[in-house]
Design a protein around this motif. Structure first.
Motif, PDB file in Angstrom:
ATOM      1  N   THR A  67       0.757  -1.410   0.235  1.00  0.00           N
ATOM      2  CA  THR A  67      -0.049  -0.050   0.101  1.00  0.00           C
ATOM      3  C   THR A  67       0.940   1.241  -0.015  1.00  0.00           C
ATOM      4  O   THR A  67       0.522   2.240  -0.689  1.00  0.00           O
ATOM      5  CB  THR A  67      -0.929   0.055   1.217  1.00  0.00           C
ATOM      6  OG1 THR A  67      -1.505  -1.361   1.441  1.00  0.00           O
ATOM      7  CG2 THR A  67      -1.971   1.075   1.054  1.00  0.00           C
ATOM      8  N   GLY A  70      -0.632   4.564   0.201  1.00  0.00           N
ATOM      9  CA  GLY A  70      -2.063   4.827  -0.309  1.00  0.00           C
ATOM     10  C   GLY A  70      -2.427   5.537  -1.697  1.00  0.00           C
ATOM     11  O   GLY A  70      -3.403   5.521  -2.229  1.00  0.00           O
ATOM     12  N   THR A  73      -3.521   2.928  -4.419  1.00  0.00           N
ATOM     13  CA  THR A  73      -4.764   2.483  -3.554  1.00  0.00           C
ATOM     14  C   THR A  73      -6.118   3.506  -4.087  1.00  0.00           C
ATOM     15  O   THR A  73      -6.977   3.161  -4.301  1.00  0.00           O
ATOM     16  CB  THR A  73      -4.677   2.469  -2.026  1.00  0.00           C
ATOM     17  OG1 THR A  73      -3.480   1.991  -1.699  1.00  0.00           O
ATOM     18  CG2 THR A  73      -6.033   1.573  -1.521  1.00  0.00           C
ATOM     19  N   THR A  88      -6.131  -4.219   0.350  1.00  0.00           N
ATOM     20  CA  THR A  88      -4.820  -3.660   0.273  1.00  0.00           C
ATOM     21  C   THR A  88      -3.978  -4.204   1.337  1.00  0.00           C
ATOM     22  O   THR A  88      -4.462  -4.086   2.693  1.00  0.00           O
ATOM     23  CB  THR A  88      -4.449  -2.143  -0.208  1.00  0.00           C
ATOM     24  OG1 THR A  88      -3.257  -1.646  -0.346  1.00  0.00           O
ATOM     25  CG2 THR A  88      -5.218  -1.216   1.081  1.00  0.00           C
ATOM     26  N   LEU A 114      -7.909  -2.099   4.463  1.00  0.00           N
ATOM     27  CA  LEU A 114      -6.590  -2.004   4.516  1.00  0.00           C
ATOM     28  C   LEU A 114      -5.980  -2.921   5.370  1.00  0.00           C
ATOM     29  O   LEU A 114      -6.507  -2.928   6.825  1.00  0.00           O
ATOM     30  CB  LEU A 114      -5.837  -0.645   4.905  1.00  0.00           C
ATOM     31  CG  LEU A 114      -4.489  -0.261   4.732  1.00  0.00           C
ATOM     32  CD1 LEU A 114      -4.297   1.202   4.605  1.00  0.00           C
ATOM     33  CD2 LEU A 114      -3.599  -0.918   5.675  1.00  0.00           C
TER      34      LEU A 114
END
Ligand SMILES: Nc1ncnc2c1ncn2CCOCCNC(=O)c1cc(-c2ccc(F)cc2)cc(O)c1O
Ligand SMILES: [Mg+2]
Length: 214
Positions: A67, A70, A73, A88, A114
Motif C-alpha cells: 500500500t 495509499g 490505492t 490492500t 487495508l
C-alpha cells in the motif's frame, strides 16, 4: 522527533488537496514528489497505465500488495464499481497509518480494506478471513523478491481464476527478474510488458501485465 517522509506527504495532501476529491489527492502527491521529496509511489506515468488496466478489467475483487502511502490505492479505488471488494496489504505500520488517512481524505475509506501484515502470512488466510474465492485483479508493488513466491501462493491457494489479471510494478527498476522469467515462460500466463519510467524520473521501468489462463 523528525517526521517521516510519509508523514510529510500526508501534510502536503491535507494542505493542497480537496477533501473527498481523489483526483486532487493524486495531484497533490505527484506535486510533492516532483517538487519536494521523491517517494516510491507508482506515480503519474505508470499510474495512467494502471488506470487503463483497471478500467479494462473492471474487477469485482481486487488485491494490492504494498500500500505504502495509499497513492495507487486511491488511483484504483476511484475507478471501481460500487460493491467491489478491494483489499490492500501493507507490512510497515507507519506507512499503513498514513495510507489510512490519505485514503480517508480522498473519501474512499468505504471502498478499501487495508490489512497490516506480510503478504506471505496473509495470502493463505485471505479466503477464510475475507470470503474471497478468486481475485479478478492483483497489483504487485511490495518487496520485489516477494513477487515470485507470492504468485506461487496465489496458485497454491486457488486465488486465481481463468481471466485473472496480475499487474506488477518495478519489473525493471528495482527489478523482479525471477518473477518476469516465470510469468513470461509459464504456459499458464499470457504476459505483456508496458514500458515506462521509474516514478518521477527518466530511469527506465515498466509494468508487466499477466493474464492467468486457468
Ligand atoms: N504486504 C507486504 N508484504 C511484504 N512486504 C511488504 C508489504 N508491504 C510493504 N512491504 C515492504 C516493501 O514495500 C515497499 C516496496 N516497494 C519498493 O521497494 C519500491 C522501491 C522503488 C525504488 C526505490 C529506490 C530506488 F533507487 C529505485 C526504486 C520504487 C518502487 O516503485 C517501489 O515499489
Ligand atoms: Mg513500485
Amino acid at each position: 522527533t523528525r517526521s517521516t517522509r510519509p508523514q510529510r506527504m500526508l501534510k502536503a495532501v491535507q494542505k493542497n488537496a480537496i477533501r473527498g476529491n481523489p483526483e486532487s489527492v493524486i495531484s497533490a502527491i505527484d506535486y510533492f514528489c516532483k517538487h519536494s521529496e521523491w517517494a516510491m509511489n507508482v506515480g503519474d506515468e505508470k499510474g495512467c497505465i494502471l488506470d487503463s488496466v483497471v478500467t479494462e478489467v473492471d474487477p469485482s475483487t481486487v488485491l494490492e500488495l504494498g500500500t505504502y502511502c495509499g497513492y495507487s490505492t486511491v488511483r484504483i479505488a476511484r475507478l471501481l464499481s460500487p460493491g467491489t471488494k478491494f483489499i490492500t496489504v501493507e507490512f510497515n505500520p507507519a506507512s499503513a497509518e498514513v495510507a489510512r488517512k490519505i485514503i480517508a481524505y480522498a473519501g474512499l475509506q468505504d471502498k478499501v480494506t487495508l490489512v497490516e501484515g506480510a503478504s506471505g502470512d496473509l495470502i493463505p488466510q485471505i479466503k477464510k478471513l475475507y470470503g474471497i474465492t478468486t481475485f479478478d485483479f492483483i497489483f504487485l508493488d511490495h518487496w520485489k523478491d516477494r513477487y515470485l513466491p507470492d504468485i506461487k501462493l496465489f496458485e497454491e491457494y486457488g486465488l486465481l481464476g481463468k481471466g485473472s489479471v496480475l499487474l506488477a510494478d518495478n519489473v525493471i527498476c528495482p527489478g523482479t527478474p525471477e518473477y518476469l522469467e516465470y510469468v513470461r515462460n509459464s504456459p499458464r500466463y499470457e504476459s505483456r510488458y508496458y514500458p515506462s519510467h521509474l516514478e518521477y524520473t527518466k530511469v527506465e521501468d515498466g509494468l508487466e501485465k499477466s493474464l492467468f489462463l486457468g
